[in-house]
Write an enzyme that holds these catalytic residues in place. Structure first.
Site, mmCIF file in Angstrom:
data_model
loop_
_atom_site.group_PDB
_atom_site.id
_atom_site.type_symbol
_atom_site.label_atom_id
_atom_site.label_comp_id
_atom_site.label_asym_id
_atom_site.label_seq_id
_atom_site.Cartn_x
_atom_site.Cartn_y
_atom_site.Cartn_z
ATOM 1 N N PRO A 2 0.846 -1.208 0.000
ATOM 2 C CA PRO A 2 0.000 0.000 0.000
ATOM 3 C C PRO A 2 0.880 1.257 0.000
ATOM 4 O O PRO A 2 1.832 1.340 0.757
ATOM 5 C CB PRO A 2 -0.775 -0.111 1.319
ATOM 6 C CG PRO A 2 -0.442 -1.430 1.911
ATOM 7 C CD PRO A 2 0.762 -1.959 1.236
ATOM 8 N N GLU A 3 0.558 2.192 -0.891
ATOM 9 C CA GLU A 3 1.299 3.450 -0.956
ATOM 10 C C GLU A 3 0.419 4.549 -0.354
ATOM 11 O O GLU A 3 -0.670 4.274 0.137
ATOM 12 C CB GLU A 3 1.674 3.743 -2.419
ATOM 13 C CG GLU A 3 2.446 2.576 -3.034
ATOM 14 C CD GLU A 3 2.928 2.828 -4.462
ATOM 15 O OE1 GLU A 3 3.094 3.997 -4.839
ATOM 16 O OE2 GLU A 3 3.135 1.849 -5.185
#
Ligand SMILES: [Zn+2]
Length: 275
Positions: A2-3
Protein backbone atom coordinates in the site's frame (compact mmCIF):
# COMPACT_ATOMS: atom_id res chain seq x y z
CA UNK A 1 2.56 -2.62 -1.01
CA UNK A 2 0.00 0.00 0.00
CA UNK A 3 1.30 3.45 -0.96
CA UNK A 4 0.17 6.88 0.25
CA UNK A 5 -3.24 6.90 -1.53
CA UNK A 6 -4.12 3.41 -0.26
CA UNK A 7 -3.10 4.24 3.31
CA UNK A 8 -5.06 7.51 3.06
CA UNK A 9 -8.11 5.51 1.95
CA UNK A 10 -7.67 3.04 4.83
CA UNK A 11 -7.36 6.01 7.21
CA UNK A 12 -10.64 7.54 6.01
CA UNK A 13 -12.41 4.17 6.32
CA UNK A 14 -11.11 3.70 9.85
CA UNK A 15 -12.12 7.25 10.84
CA UNK A 16 -15.70 6.45 9.85
CA UNK A 17 -15.72 3.15 11.75
CA UNK A 18 -13.77 3.48 14.98
CA UNK A 19 -13.50 7.06 16.26
CA UNK A 20 -15.08 7.22 19.72
CA UNK A 21 -14.87 3.44 20.25
CA UNK A 22 -13.46 2.37 23.62
CA UNK A 23 -11.05 -0.55 23.91
CA UNK A 24 -12.13 -3.44 26.16
CA UNK A 25 -9.26 -5.81 25.35
CA UNK A 26 -6.35 -6.38 22.96
CA UNK A 27 -5.19 -9.85 21.93
CA UNK A 28 -1.86 -10.39 20.18
CA UNK A 29 -1.35 -13.67 18.28
CA UNK A 30 1.95 -12.77 16.60
CA UNK A 31 4.17 -10.65 18.80
CA UNK A 32 6.90 -9.70 16.29
CA UNK A 33 4.62 -7.02 14.83
CA UNK A 34 5.09 -5.04 18.04
CA UNK A 35 8.40 -3.19 17.89
CA UNK A 36 9.12 -1.13 20.96
CA UNK A 37 7.46 -2.74 23.95
CA UNK A 38 6.38 -6.08 25.42
CA UNK A 39 3.10 -7.72 24.47
CA UNK A 40 1.86 -7.41 28.07
CA UNK A 41 2.53 -3.67 28.22
CA UNK A 42 1.17 -3.21 24.70
CA UNK A 43 -2.17 -4.87 25.53
CA UNK A 44 -2.50 -3.19 28.93
CA UNK A 45 -1.89 0.33 27.61
CA UNK A 46 -5.04 0.37 25.46
CA UNK A 47 -7.59 -0.86 28.01
CA UNK A 48 -10.26 1.80 28.61
CA UNK A 49 -8.79 4.09 25.94
CA UNK A 50 -11.10 5.75 23.43
CA UNK A 51 -9.93 6.35 19.85
CA UNK A 52 -9.79 10.10 19.31
CA UNK A 53 -8.54 10.23 15.72
CA UNK A 54 -6.74 8.32 12.98
CA UNK A 55 -4.05 10.20 11.07
CA UNK A 56 -1.47 9.31 8.44
CA UNK A 57 2.15 10.28 7.86
CA UNK A 58 3.71 8.92 4.66
CA UNK A 59 2.67 5.27 4.60
CA UNK A 60 2.19 5.13 8.39
CA UNK A 61 -1.20 5.08 10.10
CA UNK A 62 -1.31 6.94 13.43
CA UNK A 63 -4.04 5.92 15.88
CA UNK A 64 -4.55 8.61 18.50
CA UNK A 65 -6.06 7.44 21.78
CA UNK A 66 -6.81 9.50 24.90
CA UNK A 67 -3.38 8.82 26.48
CA UNK A 68 -1.36 6.82 23.96
CA UNK A 69 -0.54 6.75 20.25
CA UNK A 70 -0.13 3.70 18.03
CA UNK A 71 1.96 4.00 14.85
CA UNK A 72 1.24 1.21 12.34
CA UNK A 73 2.93 0.35 9.03
CA UNK A 74 1.17 -2.12 6.72
CA UNK A 75 4.34 -3.02 4.73
CA UNK A 76 3.49 -5.57 1.99
CA UNK A 77 0.08 -6.96 2.84
CA UNK A 78 -1.16 -5.50 6.13
CA UNK A 79 -4.88 -4.69 6.35
CA UNK A 80 -7.41 -3.63 8.92
CA UNK A 81 -10.86 -5.16 9.08
CA UNK A 82 -13.81 -4.25 11.25
CA UNK A 83 -15.65 -7.33 12.48
CA UNK A 84 -18.07 -8.17 15.22
CA UNK A 85 -17.65 -11.20 17.48
CA UNK A 86 -16.70 -13.69 14.77
CA UNK A 87 -13.93 -16.14 15.54
CA UNK A 88 -10.39 -15.18 14.67
CA UNK A 89 -9.70 -15.77 10.98
CA UNK A 90 -6.43 -16.97 9.49
CA UNK A 91 -3.78 -14.22 9.24
CA UNK A 92 -5.45 -12.03 11.88
CA UNK A 93 -2.53 -11.30 14.22
CA UNK A 94 -3.84 -8.59 16.53
CA UNK A 95 -7.43 -7.99 17.62
CA UNK A 96 -8.57 -4.79 19.32
CA UNK A 97 -11.93 -5.47 20.99
CA UNK A 98 -14.27 -2.56 21.71
CA UNK A 99 -16.85 -2.21 24.46
CA UNK A 100 -19.51 -1.86 21.72
CA UNK A 101 -18.81 -5.42 20.57
CA UNK A 102 -17.02 -4.35 17.38
CA UNK A 103 -13.46 -5.52 16.80
CA UNK A 104 -10.62 -4.05 14.78
CA UNK A 105 -8.49 -6.82 13.30
CA UNK A 106 -4.97 -6.49 11.93
CA UNK A 107 -4.62 -9.00 9.11
CA UNK A 108 -1.27 -9.64 7.41
CA UNK A 109 -0.48 -12.66 5.20
CA UNK A 110 3.23 -11.76 5.01
CA UNK A 111 3.64 -10.64 8.67
CA UNK A 112 5.97 -7.76 7.68
CA UNK A 113 3.78 -5.04 9.22
CA UNK A 114 4.92 -3.18 12.33
CA UNK A 115 3.30 -1.40 15.29
CA UNK A 116 4.90 1.04 17.70
CA UNK A 117 3.28 2.21 20.92
CA UNK A 118 3.98 5.65 22.41
CA UNK A 119 2.89 6.55 25.92
CA UNK A 120 2.12 10.16 24.99
CA UNK A 121 -0.36 12.05 22.84
CA UNK A 122 2.18 14.66 21.81
CA UNK A 123 2.37 13.98 18.08
CA UNK A 124 5.14 16.56 17.60
CA UNK A 125 7.37 14.54 19.97
CA UNK A 126 6.61 11.32 18.10
CA UNK A 127 7.47 12.92 14.77
CA UNK A 128 10.96 13.57 16.18
CA UNK A 129 11.50 9.88 16.96
CA UNK A 130 11.88 6.65 15.01
CA UNK A 131 10.16 5.51 12.84
CA UNK A 132 8.68 8.84 11.70
CA UNK A 133 11.69 11.14 12.18
CA UNK A 134 13.45 10.44 8.88
CA UNK A 135 10.47 10.79 6.58
CA UNK A 136 10.82 13.32 3.76
CA UNK A 137 8.03 15.65 2.70
CA UNK A 138 4.84 14.25 1.19
CA UNK A 139 3.77 15.30 -2.32
CA UNK A 140 0.68 17.11 -0.98
CA UNK A 141 2.56 19.20 1.60
CA UNK A 142 2.55 22.86 0.47
CA UNK A 143 6.35 23.14 0.58
CA UNK A 144 6.90 19.98 -1.44
CA UNK A 145 8.10 21.68 -4.62
CA UNK A 146 10.91 21.79 -7.15
CA UNK A 147 13.16 23.76 -4.82
CA UNK A 148 12.76 21.20 -2.02
CA UNK A 149 13.65 18.31 -4.36
CA UNK A 150 16.51 20.18 -5.99
CA UNK A 151 18.10 21.01 -2.64
CA UNK A 152 17.72 17.45 -1.34
CA UNK A 153 19.25 15.96 -4.49
CA UNK A 154 21.97 18.46 -5.46
CA UNK A 155 24.84 15.96 -5.32
CA UNK A 156 22.99 12.72 -6.03
CA UNK A 157 23.80 10.64 -9.10
CA UNK A 158 21.06 8.12 -8.32
CA UNK A 159 18.37 7.32 -10.91
CA UNK A 160 15.20 9.42 -10.65
CA UNK A 161 13.03 6.35 -9.95
CA UNK A 162 15.18 5.35 -6.95
CA UNK A 163 15.04 8.77 -5.30
CA UNK A 164 11.26 8.89 -5.74
CA UNK A 165 11.10 5.63 -3.76
CA UNK A 166 13.43 6.91 -1.03
CA UNK A 167 11.09 7.70 1.90
CA UNK A 168 13.63 10.15 3.38
CA UNK A 169 13.24 12.29 0.24
CA UNK A 170 9.62 11.76 -0.82
CA UNK A 171 7.37 10.20 1.77
CA UNK A 172 4.52 8.00 0.57
CA UNK A 173 5.46 6.98 -2.98
CA UNK A 174 5.99 3.30 -3.78
CA UNK A 175 6.73 1.47 -6.99
CA UNK A 176 3.41 2.02 -8.80
CA UNK A 177 3.19 5.78 -8.23
CA UNK A 178 6.93 6.36 -8.80
CA UNK A 179 6.47 4.81 -12.28
CA UNK A 180 3.46 7.04 -12.91
CA UNK A 181 5.23 10.20 -11.71
CA UNK A 182 8.14 9.63 -14.14
CA UNK A 183 5.63 9.22 -16.98
CA UNK A 184 3.63 12.34 -16.07
CA UNK A 185 6.91 14.31 -15.90
CA UNK A 186 8.10 12.87 -19.28
CA UNK A 187 11.36 11.82 -17.62
CA UNK A 188 13.29 8.58 -17.94
CA UNK A 189 13.22 6.61 -14.67
CA UNK A 190 16.97 5.89 -15.02
CA UNK A 191 17.93 9.56 -15.55
CA UNK A 192 20.60 10.48 -12.94
CA UNK A 193 19.09 13.25 -10.84
CA UNK A 194 22.21 15.47 -11.01
CA UNK A 195 21.48 15.93 -14.74
CA UNK A 196 18.00 17.36 -14.07
CA UNK A 197 17.23 21.10 -14.26
CA UNK A 198 15.28 23.14 -11.74
CA UNK A 199 12.43 23.11 -14.25
CA UNK A 200 12.53 19.29 -14.23
CA UNK A 201 12.33 19.23 -10.43
CA UNK A 202 9.36 21.58 -10.54
CA UNK A 203 7.75 19.30 -13.08
CA UNK A 204 8.39 16.21 -10.91
CA UNK A 205 6.83 17.91 -7.87
CA UNK A 206 3.73 18.91 -9.87
CA UNK A 207 3.44 15.41 -11.38
CA UNK A 208 3.68 13.76 -7.95
CA UNK A 209 0.89 16.00 -6.65
CA UNK A 210 -1.32 15.25 -9.68
CA UNK A 211 -0.83 11.46 -9.45
CA UNK A 212 -1.46 11.37 -5.70
CA UNK A 213 -4.54 13.64 -5.80
CA UNK A 214 -6.10 11.56 -8.56
CA UNK A 215 -5.28 8.26 -6.84
CA UNK A 216 -6.73 9.43 -3.51
CA UNK A 217 -9.92 10.62 -5.22
CA UNK A 218 -10.34 7.12 -6.71
CA UNK A 219 -9.65 5.33 -3.42
CA UNK A 220 -6.16 4.09 -4.36
CA UNK A 221 -5.02 1.26 -6.60
CA UNK A 222 -6.01 -2.39 -6.31
CA UNK A 223 -3.43 -4.57 -8.01
CA UNK A 224 -2.92 -7.21 -5.41
CA UNK A 225 -5.13 -7.33 -2.38
CA UNK A 226 -5.49 -3.82 -0.99
CA UNK A 227 -8.87 -3.16 0.62
CA UNK A 228 -9.87 -0.37 2.99
CA UNK A 229 -11.61 -0.74 6.34
CA UNK A 230 -14.98 -1.22 4.60
CA UNK A 231 -13.37 -3.80 2.31
CA UNK A 232 -13.84 -1.65 -0.77
CA UNK A 233 -11.21 -1.81 -3.48
CA UNK A 234 -9.61 1.25 -5.07
CA UNK A 235 -10.19 2.16 -8.71
CA UNK A 236 -6.97 3.95 -9.71
CA UNK A 237 -5.66 0.82 -11.49
CA UNK A 238 -7.99 1.77 -14.36
CA UNK A 239 -6.19 5.12 -14.66
CA UNK A 240 -2.60 3.86 -14.61
CA UNK A 241 -0.64 5.26 -17.56
CA UNK A 242 2.46 3.04 -17.57
CA UNK A 243 2.51 0.69 -14.60
CA UNK A 244 1.66 -2.83 -15.92
CA UNK A 245 0.54 -1.27 -19.22
CA UNK A 246 1.40 -2.56 -22.71
CA UNK A 247 0.85 0.54 -24.87
CA UNK A 248 1.64 4.22 -24.31
CA UNK A 249 -1.54 6.31 -24.22
CA UNK A 250 0.31 9.31 -25.74
CA UNK A 251 2.32 7.90 -28.66
CA UNK A 252 0.84 4.40 -28.98
CA UNK A 253 4.34 2.90 -28.63
CA UNK A 254 5.20 -0.14 -26.58
CA UNK A 255 5.75 0.24 -22.84
CA UNK A 256 9.15 -1.09 -21.73
CA UNK A 257 9.67 -3.01 -18.51
CA UNK A 258 13.11 -2.83 -16.95
CA UNK A 259 14.57 -3.09 -13.48
CA UNK A 260 15.79 0.18 -11.98
CA UNK A 261 17.33 -0.11 -8.52
CA UNK A 262 15.94 -3.65 -8.38
CA UNK A 263 12.32 -2.56 -8.89
CA UNK A 264 10.09 -3.37 -11.87
CA UNK A 265 9.91 -0.14 -13.87
CA UNK A 266 7.50 0.63 -16.69
CA UNK A 267 8.09 3.51 -19.09
CA UNK A 268 7.72 4.66 -22.70
CA UNK A 269 11.10 4.87 -24.49
CA UNK A 270 9.63 7.41 -26.87
CA UNK A 271 7.94 9.81 -24.43
CA UNK A 272 10.52 9.38 -21.64
CA UNK A 273 13.81 9.65 -23.51
CA UNK A 274 17.10 9.46 -21.62
CA UNK A 275 18.89 12.80 -21.89
ZN1 LIG B 1 4.84 7.20 -25.48
Amino acid sequence: MPELPEVETVKKGLQECIIGEEIAYVTVYYDRIIQNTTVTDFCKSFIGQKIVDVKRKGKYLIFIFQDVILVSHLRMEGKYFIRHQEEKAKHEHIIFGFISGKTLRYHDTRKFGTMELFLTTNLKEILKQKPLVNLGKEPLEPDFNGTYLHQKLLKSKRPLKSVLLDQTIVSGLGNIYANEVCFYAHLNPSQPVNTLTSEDFQNIAISAKKVIIKAISLGGTTIRTFVNAHEISGRFQNELMVHMRKKCCICGGEITKEFVGGRGTYYCKNCQKMR
